[in-house]
Scaffold this motif. Structure first.
Motif, PDB file in Angstrom:
ATOM      1  N   ALA A 138       0.748  -1.614  -0.151  1.00 48.12           N
ATOM      2  CA  ALA A 138       0.001  -0.005   0.028  1.00 48.12           C
ATOM      3  C   ALA A 138       1.130   1.449   0.048  1.00 48.12           C
ATOM      4  O   ALA A 138       0.534   2.319  -0.719  1.00 48.12           O
ATOM      5  CB  ALA A 138      -0.836  -0.049   1.362  1.00 48.12           C
ATOM      6  N   ALA A 139       1.808   1.147   1.390  1.00 49.98           N
ATOM      7  CA  ALA A 139       2.306   2.639   0.909  1.00 49.98           C
ATOM      8  C   ALA A 139       3.648   2.228   0.248  1.00 49.98           C
ATOM      9  O   ALA A 139       3.888   3.950  -0.917  1.00 49.98           O
ATOM     10  CB  ALA A 139       3.355   2.780   2.314  1.00 49.98           C
ATOM     11  N   TYR A 144      -4.749   4.097   1.255  1.00 53.70           N
ATOM     12  CA  TYR A 144      -5.367   3.825   2.514  1.00 53.70           C
ATOM     13  C   TYR A 144      -6.486   2.761   1.778  1.00 53.70           C
ATOM     14  O   TYR A 144      -7.522   1.854   2.030  1.00 53.70           O
ATOM     15  CB  TYR A 144      -6.402   4.922   3.436  1.00 53.70           C
ATOM     16  N   VAL A 145      -6.713   2.913   0.570  1.00 53.79           N
ATOM     17  CA  VAL A 145      -8.046   2.347  -0.269  1.00 53.79           C
ATOM     18  C   VAL A 145      -7.475   1.327  -0.379  1.00 53.79           C
ATOM     19  O   VAL A 145      -8.464  -0.426  -0.070  1.00 53.79           O
ATOM     20  CB  VAL A 145      -8.736   3.112  -1.164  1.00 53.79           C
ATOM     21  N   VAL A 146      -6.451   0.950  -1.170  1.00 57.70           N
ATOM     22  CA  VAL A 146      -5.521  -0.069  -0.882  1.00 57.70           C
ATOM     23  C   VAL A 146      -5.418  -1.223   0.213  1.00 57.70           C
ATOM     24  O   VAL A 146      -6.113  -2.351   0.485  1.00 57.70           O
ATOM     25  CB  VAL A 146      -3.895  -0.038  -1.717  1.00 57.70           C
ATOM     26  N   SER A 147      -5.674  -1.079   0.463  1.00 60.43           N
ATOM     27  CA  SER A 147      -5.081  -1.537   2.124  1.00 60.43           C
ATOM     28  C   SER A 147      -6.360  -1.507   2.650  1.00 60.43           C
ATOM     29  O   SER A 147      -6.173  -3.226   3.246  1.00 60.43           O
ATOM     30  CB  SER A 147      -4.309  -0.775   3.834  1.00 60.43           C
ATOM     31  N   GLU A 183     -15.509   6.599   4.052  1.00 57.91           N
ATOM     32  CA  GLU A 183     -16.149   6.870   3.023  1.00 57.91           C
ATOM     33  C   GLU A 183     -15.534   6.586   1.917  1.00 57.91           C
ATOM     34  O   GLU A 183     -15.386   5.468   1.255  1.00 57.91           O
ATOM     35  CB  GLU A 183     -16.559   8.488   2.701  1.00 57.91           C
ATOM     36  N   ASP A 184     -13.921   7.105   1.574  1.00 60.21           N
ATOM     37  CA  ASP A 184     -13.413   7.363   1.132  1.00 60.21           C
ATOM     38  C   ASP A 184     -12.788   5.906   0.407  1.00 60.21           C
ATOM     39  O   ASP A 184     -12.475   4.800  -0.606  1.00 60.21           O
ATOM     40  CB  ASP A 184     -12.302   7.582   1.391  1.00 60.21           C
ATOM     41  N   TRP A 185     -11.819   5.067   2.157  1.00 54.93           N
ATOM     42  CA  TRP A 185     -11.780   3.721   2.025  1.00 54.93           C
ATOM     43  C   TRP A 185     -12.122   2.680   1.357  1.00 54.93           C
ATOM     44  O   TRP A 185     -12.374   1.876   0.684  1.00 54.93           O
ATOM     45  CB  TRP A 185     -10.901   2.692   2.753  1.00 54.93           C
ATOM     46  N   ALA A 193     -15.272   2.969  -0.188  1.00 52.74           N
ATOM     47  CA  ALA A 193     -15.780   3.482  -2.105  1.00 52.74           C
ATOM     48  C   ALA A 193     -14.986   3.336  -2.491  1.00 52.74           C
ATOM     49  O   ALA A 193     -14.901   2.556  -4.287  1.00 52.74           O
ATOM     50  CB  ALA A 193     -15.936   4.964  -1.504  1.00 52.74           C
ATOM     51  N   GLY A 194     -13.209   3.253  -2.764  1.00 51.99           N
ATOM     52  CA  GLY A 194     -11.878   2.755  -3.768  1.00 51.99           C
ATOM     53  C   GLY A 194     -11.570   3.790  -4.490  1.00 51.99           C
ATOM     54  O   GLY A 194     -12.151   4.909  -3.752  1.00 51.99           O
ATOM     55  N   PHE A 195     -11.091   3.772  -5.674  1.00 57.00           N
ATOM     56  CA  PHE A 195     -10.586   5.008  -6.142  1.00 57.00           C
ATOM     57  C   PHE A 195     -11.461   5.677  -6.726  1.00 57.00           C
ATOM     58  O   PHE A 195     -13.018   5.486  -7.297  1.00 57.00           O
ATOM     59  CB  PHE A 195      -9.810   4.008  -7.116  1.00 57.00           C
ATOM     60  N   ALA A 196     -11.268   6.640  -6.749  1.00 55.61           N
ATOM     61  CA  ALA A 196     -12.275   8.141  -7.611  1.00 55.61           C
ATOM     62  C   ALA A 196     -11.679   8.456  -9.452  1.00 55.61           C
ATOM     63  O   ALA A 196     -10.895   8.113  -8.985  1.00 55.61           O
ATOM     64  CB  ALA A 196     -12.708   8.963  -6.764  1.00 55.61           C
TER      65      ALA A 196
END
Length: 141
Positions: A19-20, A50-53, A134-136, A138-141
């Protein structure tokens, strides 16, 4: 296929590194990062790690559940995740340094172990990372 011989299974090796280093600074595949971090595939270093993790943790949970329900009883093996970790100590005994050391531990080790053990991210991360839930999810925007 190998369950009679393999007794220790790992879902992921060092997912924080994936992730990092893959989505924050772009040092590893898939080499994504924000433009200001260097020469990498366009990405968002503020949200993508954060989404990936989050999705690595979810997929770990699914794999563990599947193994425990379908294979563990017969194969008598164990399943887990291999986390890299660095321990952080405060520079001084001051409250600020102690909080900084804890924050570093939360973002390095707690990022993965806390949701796996307790079901949610460390409060430190929840308070610092904007829109974390919400962001994590939801996935990539």
């Amino acid at each position: 296929m190998f369950g009679d011989r393999v007794k220790n299974w790992m879902t992921f090796n060092e997912p924080r590194v994936v992730a990092a280093l893959g989505y924050d600074n772009g040092f590893h595949a898939p080499w994504r990062c924000s433009k200001e971090y260097g020469n990498c595939t366009p990405g968002n270093s503020g949200t993508e790690p954060y989404v990936v993790s989050h999705h690595l943790i979810l997929s770990h949970a699914v794999a563990v559940q599947r193994y425990r329900e379908k294979y563990q009883k017969e194969q008598k093996g164990r399943i887990g995740i291999l986390l890299d970790f660095v321990w952080y100590e405060p520079l001084t005994r001051s409250k600020a340094d102690n909080l900084a050391a804890q924050r570093s531990r939360d973002f390095h080790v707690g990022w993965f172990i806390h949701p796996i053990v307790y079901g949610d991210y460390p409060k430190t991360m929840q308070n610092i990372v904007p829109g974390y839930q919400e962001d994590w999810e939801a996935g990539f925007a």
